[in-house]
Design a protein around this motif. Structure first.
Motif, PDB file in Angstrom:
ATOM      1  N   LEU A  16       0.820  14.457 -28.758  1.00  0.00           N
ATOM      2  CA  LEU A  16       0.752  15.316 -27.564  1.00  0.00           C
ATOM      3  C   LEU A  16      -0.494  16.044 -27.487  1.00  0.00           C
ATOM      4  N   HIS A 101      13.353  17.736 -22.690  1.00  0.00           N
ATOM      5  CA  HIS A 101      11.986  16.806 -22.407  1.00  0.00           C
ATOM      6  C   HIS A 101      11.171  17.538 -21.599  1.00  0.00           C
ATOM      7  N   LEU A 102       9.749  17.277 -22.053  1.00  0.00           N
ATOM      8  CA  LEU A 102       8.637  17.704 -21.181  1.00  0.00           C
ATOM      9  C   LEU A 102       8.447  17.131 -19.886  1.00  0.00           C
TER      10      LEU A 102
END
Ligand code: CA2
Length: 147
Positions: A16, A101-102
């Motif tokens: 990320l 979840h992003l």
């Protein structure tokens, strides 16, 4: 003593902030860890924040969680959409669990729109970026309070 929440991150989440910021944001996983630690403190919670690229390691952690943890927050990464084994591990334990979840997986490719994990958790949060982890901690606080 503060209730300890296990926060699990699945494969590739260690990347990320390095690639695909338009989908997953610019924060690194260490940034998200720091945000979670600070937010948890305000809720009277502690966090044990982990990442693994290995399905079996995630399953081992889920199986062992009851010994030291009061709940599980997890972003299973790509295993969300493939892993009956992760779903079974979550079903095989009794702690409250929340999926995060992003990205909004329901607005993405069809193969991302199904989650095996969703069938084994109290609730799911997606599409709020890193803030989703903090929303999950709020949800966990409420679940632990019987709210
Ligand atoms: O939106 C999410 O949080 C996901 O769980 C992220 C996973 C994806 O497979 C899920 O469908 C949704 C991907 C993890 C991170 O992958 C990266 C790949 C390259 C660069 C940065 C992150």
């Amino acid at each position: 003593m503060s209730a300890n929440i296990l926060i699990l991150n699945g494969p590739n989440l260690n990347l990320l902030g390095l690639r695909e910021p338009e989908i997953y944001g610019r924060r690194t996983l260490d940034d998200i860890r720091a945000l979670c630690e600070s937010h948890a403190q305000g809720l009277g919670l502690a966090v044990d924040f982990r990442q693994s690229n290995h399905e079996g390691e995630l399953i081992d952690w889920i199986q062992q969680a009851h010994a030291d943890h009061a709940g599980i927050v997890l972003n299973p990464g790509g295993y969300t959409h493939t892993s009956v084994a992760l779903m079974d591990a979550l079903r095989g334990q009794t702690l409250p669990a929340i999926e995060v979840h992003l990205s909004n997986i329901h607005r993405r490719e069809p193969f991302r729109q199904h989650s095996y994990v969703a069938q084994a958790v109290q609730g799911s949060i997606c599409g709020f970026g890193a803030r989703g982890y903090l929303l999950a901690l709020d949800g966990m606080r409420a679940l632990l309070d019987g709210d």
